[in-house]
Design an enzyme around this catalytic site. Sequence first.
Site, PDB file in Angstrom:
ATOM      1  N   GLY A  67      50.862  32.946  41.138  1.00 45.52           N
ATOM      2  CA  GLY A  67      51.365  32.321  42.356  1.00 45.52           C
ATOM      3  C   GLY A  67      50.313  32.191  43.433  1.00 45.52           C
ATOM      4  N   PRO A  69      48.099  32.628  46.874  1.00 50.77           N
ATOM      5  CG  PRO A  69      45.975  32.001  47.596  1.00 50.77           C
ATOM      6  CD  PRO A  69      47.200  31.478  46.942  1.00 50.77           C
ATOM      7  N   GLY A  72      52.356  38.282  48.159  1.00 53.61           N
ATOM      8  CA  GLY A  72      52.823  39.645  47.917  1.00 53.61           C
ATOM      9  C   GLY A  72      52.486  40.227  46.564  1.00 53.61           C
ATOM     10  CE  LYS A  73      48.803  36.425  43.491  1.00 51.81           C
ATOM     11  NZ  LYS A  73      49.081  35.555  44.644  1.00 51.81           N
ATOM     12  CB  SER A  74      47.659  43.024  46.147  1.00 53.17           C
ATOM     13  OG  SER A  74      47.752  43.295  47.509  1.00 53.17           O
ATOM     14  CB  SER A 519      52.543   9.321  52.428  1.00 46.23           C
ATOM     15  OG  SER A 519      51.401   9.812  53.059  1.00 46.23           O
ATOM     16  CE  LYS A 562      51.571  12.193  55.991  1.00 43.54           C
ATOM     17  NZ  LYS A 562      52.395  11.509  54.979  1.00 43.54           N
TER      18      LYS A 562
HETATM   19  P1  ADP Z   1      48.523  38.430  47.276  1.00 43.37           P
HETATM   20  O1  ADP Z   1      48.170  39.626  46.476  1.00 43.37           O
HETATM   21  O2  ADP Z   1      49.679  37.664  46.691  1.00 43.37           O
HETATM   22  O3  ADP Z   1      47.382  37.536  47.593  1.00 43.37           O
HETATM   23  P2  ADP Z   1      49.145  40.374  49.296  1.00 43.37           P
HETATM   24  O4  ADP Z   1      50.130  41.195  48.573  1.00 43.37           O
HETATM   25  O5  ADP Z   1      47.770  40.906  49.389  1.00 43.37           O
HETATM   26  O6  ADP Z   1      49.088  38.911  48.690  1.00 43.37           O
HETATM   27  O7  ADP Z   1      49.720  40.045  50.741  1.00 43.37           O
HETATM   28  C1  ADP Z   1      48.968  40.221  51.911  1.00 43.37           C
HETATM   29  C2  ADP Z   1      49.813  40.844  52.988  1.00 43.37           C
HETATM   30  O8  ADP Z   1      50.852  39.951  53.385  1.00 43.37           O
HETATM   31  C3  ADP Z   1      50.531  42.090  52.530  1.00 43.37           C
HETATM   32  O9  ADP Z   1      49.729  43.206  52.739  1.00 43.37           O
HETATM   33  C4  ADP Z   1      51.758  42.102  53.418  1.00 43.37           C
HETATM   34  O10 ADP Z   1      51.440  42.614  54.685  1.00 43.37           O
HETATM   35  C5  ADP Z   1      52.073  40.642  53.574  1.00 43.37           C
HETATM   36  N1  ADP Z   1      53.016  40.172  52.551  1.00 43.37           N
HETATM   37  C6  ADP Z   1      52.720  39.374  51.499  1.00 43.37           C
HETATM   38  N2  ADP Z   1      53.803  39.094  50.792  1.00 43.37           N
HETATM   39  C7  ADP Z   1      54.838  39.714  51.382  1.00 43.37           C
HETATM   40  C8  ADP Z   1      56.246  39.802  51.103  1.00 43.37           C
HETATM   41  N3  ADP Z   1      56.796  39.160  50.052  1.00 43.37           N
HETATM   42  N4  ADP Z   1      57.004  40.540  51.935  1.00 43.37           N
HETATM   43  C9  ADP Z   1      56.466  41.158  52.994  1.00 43.37           C
HETATM   44  N5  ADP Z   1      55.158  41.114  53.305  1.00 43.37           N
HETATM   45  C10 ADP Z   1      54.339  40.410  52.522  1.00 43.37           C
END
Ligand code: ADP
Length: 637
Positions: A67, A69, A72-74, A519, A562
């Site tokens: 997905g 960046p 919320g992956k990390s 567009s 736009k």
């Molecule tokens: P990714 O790994 O997808 O690039 P991160 O998990 O590092 O994104 O997200 C960066 C920051 O954004 C997190 O530390 C958090 O503070 C916030 N964040 C990202 N996704 C979420 C979520 N689904 N809910 C709440 N906070 C989020």
Amino acid sequence: GSTVEVDPGVEVDEEIAEDDLLGGLKIDSTEDIEVPDRLVDQVIGQDEARDIIIKAAKQRRHVMMIGSPGTGKSMLAKAMSQLLPQEDLQDVLVYPNPDDDNEPKVRTVPAGKGDQIVAAHREEANKHNRRRSILMWVIIAAIIGYAIIVGPLLLGFLAAGVIWLIFRTMGNSGDAMVPNLLVNNGEQRVAPFEDATGAHAGALLGDVRHDPFQSGGMGTPSHERVEPGSIHKSNKGVLFLDEINTLDIRTQQKLMTAIQEGEFSITGQSERSSGAMVQTEPVSCDFIMVAAGNLDAMENMHPALRNRIKGYGYEVYMDDTIEDTPEMRRKYARFIAQEVERDGRLPHFTDEAVEELLLEAKRRSGRKNHLTLHFRTLGGLVRVAGDIARAEDREYTTRDDVLRAKDRSRSIEQQLADDYIERRKDYELQINDGGVEGRVNGLAVMGEDSGIMLPVMAEIAPAQAGGTVIATGKLQEMAEESVQNVSAIIKKFSDVDLSEKDVHIQFVQAGEGGVDGDSASITVATAVISALEDIPIDQSIAMTGSLSVRGDVLPVGGVTHKIEAAAKAGCTKIIIPEANEQDVMIEDEYEEMVEIIPCSNISEVLDVALMGEPKKDSLVDRLKSITGTTFDQGTVG
Ligand code: ADP
């Protein structure tokens, strides 16, 4: 199965929740909102991904998250580590091997024991060293004493020096027996979480340092030079690897082996270093891998590694937006509270500041009734706004701070677009009043989040040969298509056959990167008709929309951006497709500056854009009679 607290411990007014930007939350500021302790409960949206990591933590399965960046992956991977049992954490020690210095021994003990073992060895080594140095000085004193009494003094000193040197080189042999505490989980309260994103092979798989004195006997023993990799530090925990495809294939292969075996020997990663001669006994690396990336990531990923996850784990796609509901808006308010607490120095946000941020989340979603889940950039906005308030020593972050932050935290594309508008003003390429034949202020999107005004000029000339459409830049294809569509319409109301003319389309100053022309087809159509009929176009108008062969105006993306770009450029009326009307989420400041005119048919567009009755009226009347229902029955082409 949701273990998640839905409402952040604040009173909610259900009566107004539906229409309220705060979803009925009764708060003065985000200070009133309770932030859940567990990271997994702080995750907003991404229900599927969250359920999967909860499940995968129980079953100890690997997970792949694909997905955008900042969604919320990390965060989820870290949350997962908090869900793992902490009882089975281990310490790892590396011991010298008396039989083969190049193959240090490895011992695994329960977490906390490692420190004790090292302390005991060190104690032993100290005693040993003390005894050695006492012995050394006794011998030296004896030799010097003997030399003073009996013999040549010089020889005595020489002998003492030699003894001293011998003891020196062997002097740390006591320390050399102390094991190297490779992985120390003594202080670890939750299962480890290691982010190995972008790590080179050594950092990921472990390494043995080079020792320049290796051959002289004065070197550092090999077991002391062993360094753990992320795969070892994340033993019994979570190893997070974003952008998994950037790992080279050999490293991915080794990672595979590590996953399969659950243990991996450490060796020097750079081939010409003396470390490469050393290889330890296998070191445990029983981690759960959370691999992440965007869609491309899967293509460059080692197929075997991908299969491993597929076969023994889960794959999940991260959402980019989520439906805008009162409950979700309340969670967004909690998001701000979370970010403020995480940062620790930002003033809490007032209710109005939260509302402004929610508007921004709506806008950034670019989708009707949705909120963006790109939280990293949203969090960036929270921090910039909070910093502005903090710099001025205020107790709370206000709506005004959020507005200022938005201006400051513009994306590169946005800055470029703004700069571009400024420059064009200098060159007077921008026209925003009066009437000009064949010239339309079109609108396009640059990057993801910035609009740009893109004037289009059309000129019709007698065909040199056959009749062609000539457009500048990369937009040739799109221009041809628009001209084709509009020529079907033109044929219906005039005797001109466009296919016998040369149509020149110029996109003024397009091609400065990233402009998407998809567009702009009503823009091209309007410009062509104006040029053909010699009717001027009102330059205070900008427009965006796609055109069907039947003359319908079809919806396009990025209308909000736009519109804002047109407003910045000084236009006062903006034509958009009627179907995009609900997507408009412009900021208040622009709302007063511009009038938005939704159109569903090219005849409406021309009615608004063309100037100079009665020519225009007759044209629009003719067009009206052929487009719409009557036009439906006609044959196209
Ligand atoms: P990714 O790994 O997808 O690039 P991160 O998990 O590092 O994104 O997200 C960066 C920051 O954004 C997190 O530390 C958090 O503070 C916030 N964040 C990202 N996704 C979420 C979520 N689904 N809910 C709440 N906070 C989020």
